[in-house]
Design a protein around this motif. Structure first.
Motif, PDB file in Angstrom:
ATOM      1  N   GLU A   1     -10.698  55.125  37.291  1.00  0.00           N
ATOM      2  CA  GLU A   1      -9.798  56.226  37.657  1.00  0.00           C
ATOM      3  C   GLU A   1      -8.785  55.717  38.686  1.00  0.00           C
ATOM      4  O   GLU A   1      -9.138  54.951  39.578  1.00  0.00           O
ATOM      5  N   PRO A   2      -7.531  56.142  38.587  1.00  0.00           N
ATOM      6  CA  PRO A   2      -6.537  55.745  39.595  1.00  0.00           C
ATOM      7  C   PRO A   2      -6.964  56.211  40.992  1.00  0.00           C
ATOM      8  O   PRO A   2      -7.585  57.258  41.128  1.00  0.00           O
ATOM      9  N   ALA A   3      -6.625  55.398  41.985  1.00  0.00           N
ATOM     10  CA  ALA A   3      -6.933  55.739  43.376  1.00  0.00           C
ATOM     11  C   ALA A   3      -5.641  56.125  44.080  1.00  0.00           C
ATOM     12  O   ALA A   3      -4.547  55.704  43.679  1.00  0.00           O
ATOM     13  N   GLY A   4      -5.762  56.908  45.134  1.00  0.00           N
ATOM     14  CA  GLY A   4      -4.598  57.364  45.879  1.00  0.00           C
ATOM     15  C   GLY A   4      -3.803  56.248  46.520  1.00  0.00           C
ATOM     16  O   GLY A   4      -2.616  56.400  46.784  1.00  0.00           O
TER      17      GLY A   4
ATOM     18  N   ALA B   1      -4.333  55.773  31.048  1.00  0.00           N
ATOM     19  CA  ALA B   1      -4.097  54.533  31.795  1.00  0.00           C
ATOM     20  C   ALA B   1      -3.313  54.794  33.076  1.00  0.00           C
ATOM     21  O   ALA B   1      -3.468  54.083  34.059  1.00  0.00           O
ATOM     22  N   ASN B   2      -2.447  55.812  33.051  1.00  0.00           N
ATOM     23  CA  ASN B   2      -1.668  56.184  34.233  1.00  0.00           C
ATOM     24  C   ASN B   2      -0.947  54.969  34.837  1.00  0.00           C
ATOM     25  O   ASN B   2      -1.102  54.669  36.005  1.00  0.00           O
ATOM     26  N   LEU B   3      -0.170  54.280  34.006  1.00  0.00           N
ATOM     27  CA  LEU B   3       0.541  53.074  34.422  1.00  0.00           C
ATOM     28  C   LEU B   3       1.959  53.379  34.863  1.00  0.00           C
ATOM     29  O   LEU B   3       2.583  54.304  34.364  1.00  0.00           O
ATOM     30  N   ASP B   4       2.449  52.538  35.752  1.00  0.00           N
ATOM     31  CA  ASP B   4       3.879  52.541  36.047  1.00  0.00           C
ATOM     32  C   ASP B   4       4.583  51.580  35.094  1.00  0.00           C
ATOM     33  O   ASP B   4       5.718  51.821  34.691  1.00  0.00           O
ATOM     34  N   GLU B   5       3.889  50.478  34.746  1.00  0.00           N
ATOM     35  CA  GLU B   5       4.478  49.471  33.864  1.00  0.00           C
ATOM     36  C   GLU B   5       3.395  48.718  33.123  1.00  0.00           C
ATOM     37  O   GLU B   5       2.263  48.628  33.577  1.00  0.00           O
ATOM     38  N   TRP B   6       3.805  48.123  32.005  1.00  0.00           N
ATOM     39  CA  TRP B   6       2.975  47.166  31.287  1.00  0.00           C
ATOM     40  C   TRP B   6       3.783  45.874  31.271  1.00  0.00           C
ATOM     41  O   TRP B   6       4.789  45.771  30.582  1.00  0.00           O
TER      42      TRP B   6
END
Length: 122
Positions: free
Chosen positions: A17-20, A41-46
């Motif tokens: 899970e993404p963390a703050g 995935a909650n990504l900013d970039e790949w």
């Protein structure tokens, strides 16, 4: 030293899970993680351009005994123009903030993300 301060670079599994405190979340694997949706995935970039070659990945097989040699060979691959440009971009993302390098591997501490984190913190 004058100029922008370096941020923190950390390595996590993309399945966590993404963390703050993740900051920018960037997947650095060449292949999309099995069973993971883009939303989850909650990504900013790949940034798959920075990933090791298929040949190097196949040779390495995430064998802990081969990690040092993998790191040496991977650092050599990072001199390739496309990978070097991707590294420059990752360095820019670290300026003054947090960068979380994500990988699907079960052992992120012996992955390309670990090698990248070490290089980006130098």
């Amino acid at each position: 030293m004058a100029g922008k301060s370096k941020g923190k670079v950390q390595v996590r599994r993309v399945y966590e899970e993404p963390a703050g405190d993740d900051g920018a979340r960037v997947l650095v694997d060449r292949i999309w993680p099995r069973g993971l949706t883009k939303a989850k995935a909650n990504l900013d970039e790949w940034c798959k351009q920075v990933a090791p070659s298929r040949e190097l990945r196949t040779w390495y097989r995430h064998d802990p005994e081969l990690f040092a040699e993998f790191g040496r060979r991977y650092r050599s691959e990072l001199a390739d123009p496309e990978r070097a440009a991707a590294m420059t971009h990752l360095r820019e993302l670290t300026q003054g903030g947090v960068l979380t390098l994500l990988t699907a591997t079960k052992q992120p501490e012996i992955s390309e993300a670990a090698v990248l984190a070490e290089l980006l913190q130098q």
